[in-house]
Design a protein around this motif. Structure first.
Motif: not given
Length: 155
Positions: A50, A59-61, A78-79, A83-84, A88-89, A92
């Motif tokens: 995460t 924020l995402g995973c 997934r964000t 938080a998009r 984040v993407g 990760v």
């Protein structure tokens, strides 16, 4: 932002994953939904992480699933909606690519949708060097799927 092993029992994580699965089922017919359910992310072959803000907000995973001695599949990216557009993407994904290298993998595969809804995801993966390929592992041809792969270097 900190990226760390994810707690699949945390309420915010399960809510984000439920949202992810609901969106996949809303945009694709059942036979074209390849997202892992929560129990599938608990497997020994899966590394789940995460991304959290300094205040602890999710924020995402993302996850990696081992599919061969030197290959993994990217899963559960997934964000969180709020938080998009904040990187984040990418963060990760970079983290998971480092994990794949640490595991000794030379290839990272993924499946994502071919529809417009998934265009941003395909652009993200292409920016990180993924190229379109054919089906891999147990996947068969599907006009609603885009298959991509990235060969990893040792760095």
């Amino acid at each position: 932002m900190r990226i760390e092993p994810g707690d699949l029992d945390a309420d915010d994580v399960t809510a984000l994953l439920r949202e992810h699965l609901a969106d996949m089922h809303a945009t694709s017919p059942p036979e074209s939904v390849h997202a892992l359910p929560l129990d599938g992310l608990r497997g020994q072959a899966v590394t789940f992480v995460t991304a959290r803000a300094d205040d602890g907000a999710l924020l995402g995973c993302g996850a990696l699933k081992r599919i061969g001695p030197d290959a993994v599949e990217l899963k559960a990216m997934r964000t969180a909606t709020a938080a998009r557009g904040r990187g984040v993407g990418s963060a990760v994904l970079r983290h998971l690519l480092d994990v794949a290298r640490t595991l000794g993998c030379t290839t990272v595969h993924l499946e994502t949708g071919s529809m417009e809804y998934f265009a941003a995801a395909r652009r993200l993966y292409a920016r990180h060097g993924f190229v379109e390929t054919g089906p891999f592992g147990g996947y068969g041809p599907d006009p609603l799927s885009t298959f991509m792969a990235l060969r990893l270097d040792a760095s």
